[in-house]
Design an enzyme around this catalytic site. Sequence first.
Site, PDB file in Angstrom:
ATOM      1  N   CYS A   1       0.873  -1.173   0.000  1.00 24.69           N
ATOM      2  CA  CYS A   1       0.000   0.000   0.000  1.00 24.69           C
ATOM      3  C   CYS A   1       0.912   1.225   0.000  1.00 24.69           C
ATOM      4  CB  CYS A   1      -0.969  -0.021   1.177  1.00 24.69           C
ATOM      5  SG  CYS A   1      -0.197  -0.045   2.812  1.00 24.69           S
ATOM      6  N   ALA A   2       0.451   2.325   0.537  1.00 19.51           N
ATOM      7  CA  ALA A   2       1.234   3.562   0.449  1.00 19.51           C
ATOM      8  C   ALA A   2       2.518   3.490   1.277  1.00 19.51           C
ATOM      9  CB  ALA A   2       0.401   4.760   0.877  1.00 19.51           C
TER      10      ALA A   2
END
Length: 365
Positions: A97-98
């Site tokens: 994810c980020a």
Amino acid sequence: MTISQDIENYHSLILNGTPFIDVRAPIEFSVGHLPTSHNFPILFDDERVAVGTCYKQQGREKAIALGHRLVSGDNRRDKITAWQDFYENHPDAVIYCARGGMRSKLSQSWLQEIGIELPRVHLGYKGLRNYLLSILEDVGNHPMLIVSGDTGTGKTELLQNFDVTIDLEGLANHHGSAFGKNITNQPTQATFENALAVNCIQKNHLPIWLLEDESRNIGKVHLPESLHSAMALAPVVVVEEPLEHRLQRISQLYFSEMVEKYRQAYGEILGWEKYQDYLKQGLFVLRKRLGLGRYTVLQQILDDALVEQFTAGTIDRHLDWLVILLTEYYDPMYQYQLNRKKERVIFRGDYPSICEFIKNYSPTL
């Protein structure tokens, strides 16, 4: 393999061409991603905004609860199925994810429930991105050979014959001129940089990199300063081809192939309209450099050539404005630029001669 496993060896992931499951929102993915990443968002853009707003106004626990409500039932099952299908086709996949946090951990836990243990990237996309940027800072240390030449000498085609090529225009999805736009959009700056860094990592073992002579900008993306500066110091070979060969090559690319690409993408009528706009916009970009008088003349010839191409299906009339554009604008500009780098020119020749020279070239260390 445990659910908490983080992979910190970014170099290995990239060198091996690891397929990534990117669970960030589509808007995050569109800003920047890696060549082998595939977007399977755990939250869509509006859902991500809602969770973020809740976090700011009501705190972390409320935001987490909202996220779980948004991704539940059929929505959750559909996401897990998509991840599972991808994993079955790419068993070496890794998730991120980020920042390697909640979204990737949640995705891991859901997959674990159906018996799939999937590792995640340590620090997520941010970790990968920072590593790739560090690679770009050092690319200037690799030996390079620059291929230069007038417009239409076939530099791009020539480079495609060699494994040592770093295809900047291919990575930028642009031919590097006023008429260089392709049917599909260029990548964002971050996505271009990521792909360039990946390419450099995967070709770092080669003795040289072969690159086309480029300005700092290729369409709307720009080269990293480290690479551009190194290219400005590297040895140069110059492709020299007769004007008639160049005209034939350009005509094939911009008049025959491009119109077909537009028609295939948009249909006969709309495709033709977009093709016309493409050529007219390319010439319009050059109007100040050409001067109003010369631009007006070329514009009229282009209009006439398009009418003939549409009615008779021939492209010969395009040569009337193309010859002027090459001999009165592009060629003088190229000669001026080449004169500034003449001390770095180590070989000149036609297309076959340049290919033979490159095959036998060994950098001086």
